[in-house]
Design an enzyme around this catalytic site. Sequence first.
Site, PDB file in Angstrom:
ATOM      1  N   ASP A 156       0.845  -1.196   0.000  1.00 27.99           N
ATOM      2  CA  ASP A 156       0.000   0.000   0.000  1.00 27.99           C
ATOM      3  C   ASP A 156       0.884   1.252   0.000  1.00 27.99           C
ATOM      4  OD1 ASP A 156      -2.285   1.516   0.123  1.00 27.99           O
ATOM      5  OD2 ASP A 156      -2.507   1.340   2.299  1.00 27.99           O
ATOM      6  N   GLU A 193       2.611   4.974  -4.012  1.00 33.04           N
ATOM      7  CA  GLU A 193       2.608   5.897  -5.182  1.00 33.04           C
ATOM      8  C   GLU A 193       3.938   6.609  -5.348  1.00 33.04           C
ATOM      9  OE1 GLU A 193       0.181   5.661  -2.876  1.00 33.04           O
ATOM     10  OE2 GLU A 193      -1.063   4.456  -4.203  1.00 33.04           O
ATOM     11  N   ASP A 230      -8.962   3.742  -2.421  1.00 30.49           N
ATOM     12  CA  ASP A 230      -9.927   4.151  -1.387  1.00 30.49           C
ATOM     13  C   ASP A 230     -11.203   4.715  -1.992  1.00 30.49           C
ATOM     14  OD1 ASP A 230      -8.080   3.320   0.431  1.00 30.49           O
ATOM     15  OD2 ASP A 230      -7.308   5.327   0.860  1.00 30.49           O
TER      16      ASP A 230
HETATM   17  C1  GLC Z   1      -4.838   3.281   2.755  1.00 32.71           C
HETATM   18  C2  GLC Z   1      -5.290   2.078   1.935  1.00 32.71           C
HETATM   19  C3  GLC Z   1      -6.352   1.325   2.685  1.00 32.71           C
HETATM   20  C4  GLC Z   1      -5.807   0.910   4.045  1.00 32.71           C
HETATM   21  C5  GLC Z   1      -5.328   2.128   4.831  1.00 32.71           C
HETATM   22  C6  GLC Z   1      -4.639   1.749   6.129  1.00 32.71           C
HETATM   23  O1  GLC Z   1      -5.848   4.199   2.858  1.00 32.71           O
HETATM   24  O2  GLC Z   1      -5.714   2.441   0.659  1.00 32.71           O
HETATM   25  O3  GLC Z   1      -6.792   0.216   1.942  1.00 32.71           O
HETATM   26  O4  GLC Z   1      -6.782   0.241   4.783  1.00 32.71           O
HETATM   27  O5  GLC Z   1      -4.401   2.864   4.031  1.00 32.71           O
HETATM   28  O6  GLC Z   1      -3.553   0.936   5.925  1.00 32.71           O
END
Ligand code: GLC
Length: 817
Positions: free
Chosen positions: A427, A430, A503
């Site tokens: 995650d 980017e 998200d």
């Molecule tokens: C980001 C991710 C999400 C995750 C969160 C906490 O917002 O896109 O899927 O739950 O971080 O890690």
Amino acid sequence: MEEKVLNPDIEVPLTEVEEEGFRHLNNPADGIKPIVKKYLGSPSGVEQSGNKFYFTDGEAKVEVVVVTPEIIRVRVAPHGVFLEEFSYAVPKLETKKVKFDLHEDIAEFRISTESINCHISKKDFFISFSDQELRITSMDAVPMHWEENTQFGGYYVFGTKVCHPQETFFGLGDKATELNLRGKRFKNWNTDAYSFAWNQDPLYRTIPFYISVNEGVAHGIFFDNTFKSQFDFGAEDKTKTSFWADGGELQYYYIHGPHMMDVVKRYHILTGTHPMPPLWALGYHQCRWSYYPESKVRAVTKGFRDKKIPCDGIYLDIDYMDGYRCFTWNRKYFPDPRKMIKELSDQGFKTVVIIDPGIRVDDNYAIFKEGKDKKYFCRRSDDYFMEGHVWPGRCQFPDFTNPDVREWWGGLFDELVDIGVAGVWNDMNEPAVFGAGTFPDDVRHQYDGHRGSHRKAHNVYGMQMVRSTYDGLRKLMKNKRPFTITRAGYSGLQRYASVWTGDNVASWEHMKLGNIQCQRLSMSGVPFCGTDIGGFSGEPDGELFTRWIQLGTFTPFMRSHSAGDTKEREPWSFGEPYTTINRKFIELRYRLLPYLYSTFWEHHRYGFPILRPVVMQEQDVQSNHFRQDEFTYGDKILICPVLDPGIARRTVYLPKGDWYNFWNSELVEGGKEVMVETPLDIIPIFVKAGSVIPEYPVQQYVGEKEIEEVKLNVYYSDYEVNSFYFEDYGETFAYEQDIYLEKKFIVNGDAGQMTISQSLEGLYTPRYENYHFSVTGLPFKPSNILVDNKWFTNFTYRNDKLEFRFTKNFKHIKIMK
Ligand code: GLC
């Protein structure tokens, strides 16, 4: 005053060559220059070296490479010197022995393969492409051009093509807009886009590849440039399609069709396909930010087994870590992770953990210490470390574009693998930084020896992170297939990971958007994709959640996920009738697993997308270029999700041919829209006549039961139809050594008989003995069956369904009136 010691180990600052990717920047001492766009002049001759042709206008050089009979690459060196061959998207430019010839006349140079021609106009250096009949498919509207060393300090490269009145455009990855991109412009700059809105751009991924269809003929353009890039599909000027980037080379591949499917398959020849996933990863996944402590994880997993709702993946979001430090455990919440993961695994759950790129600056934290000592973190141009705040607080970030860093990072998963973690979720890659959004432009990257600033590396950072994750897991898991998922990526990411669309929001609009995004990702070379079912932020009601589960049943990656400040979001959280319907669809997912798995194989081996919008089924019907609700799941099953509340019926377009309504076996002729009843427990599902759809019994998780027989749902047709069925161990790489079984079924029929034949390729032997045939749609009452030339009488025919069991090794079945 704070004192920082400059790090002595960066030998030399980046030169302009490395920074911008060019060898020809003017001397800044020359002072500020006006913006001057430079265009190619007229070409003055051609030089050939193997399958490469070089043209020059005196100063600039253009290279044309024949890659395959249907793919040609073009690139420009404004001052005659090309960059070294290097691409994260195209790891190896395989130029097979291709036949081609060069022709020259007064007007043009023409390079021809057996399928296409590339025309280079002598007058103005326009480059165009045509098919065998010399029909022009793509043509420059102005010569390729660039701006260099402007007062903006940047370097820009531009390509502009003619945009035809009826031309439509598809692709570009995860863009949050209509499927057809005509009339719009886009930017590629990987961005953490929490709760993104319709038309918000850019989002998480950069896939600079589009498919154009004009007068029924498709071609693709893959602009392989990792700098911030932009595309305009007739938005500013209806007659022009442009693509440009803030640096790098103007380098693109022309990919011929004529069918959209050909274009996608050929794009995969360049960028690779997704490896076969472990079979369990095609099951249902349950996620939440976050399930903790351990008792909560156990309650949720127990809920699945108690309520008999199948589930394979269970996720641990950031709270499993100690202060969000990667590769650590919060022992208060998870005192004995090995024991927990083992017990979950005994119940059929595979544990997937999140890992972010930000490493907390903390000398008592081993990973930070090691990364610091090995000089693996990114630096600014003044040599200070790149620092930014993310979940753990003040962080530094590994430079994943450095192969040594990737190797190191991949090895850090050893403990997680050792205690039984089955998958890793990447995650924030980017990369995302709180406040600033991302890294400053001047951050330095090793870029696999082709050093450059963040301007060049930003869009590939996430892909290189998940590459390191995948490669590391692959080594550590020995012969087992790793499961990885990433948020950010660049073209070619499919070689390393699945993706989710980021998200999203719990709204009907977002479900609609997710449906389009997954179709678009699929046709952009990213087949294993899904949305956060139910919506990440906000609260769905039972109806929205159930409709989303129904859609998710047919997205290649099926995971529910929700933010931490939302209410419980398990398939049973909304009570009845929702729980029963959610169970019915998740069970359907498990019944169709062998079909989805076979479709995955078709992707892996042949480069087919898994989801196919109807325009890919029938690109010659112009109205299909504007349809975006219905899609086929693989080649054989058409799905049309219900995307609005309170909908008791909806129209569905069926492409030409015969279709069976999955729910009641009714035969419907395609080539038109049909009205379908859609009570809450139904979404329109149609199966192509002639299909053979393999089916498993419902399991609570993959591997719960020994598969004792496979059901083959056969649908009568009076024209010949082929189907694939792929089988192997489902979890090892033995398929790379041909240990698999690829079956091809051919179904055909007429008023008095129906035939089903089977051919096999590969070395795998499944353990079950029999198929259970269930034949739908016979236009006659069967009285005789001949299997491999022997009469067979042990069948039943009730409610228009013919059922019988026969050995899986049959070759030919004839069902007669
Ligand atoms: C980001 C991710 C999400 C995750 C969160 C906490 O917002 O896109 O899927 O739950 O971080 O890690």
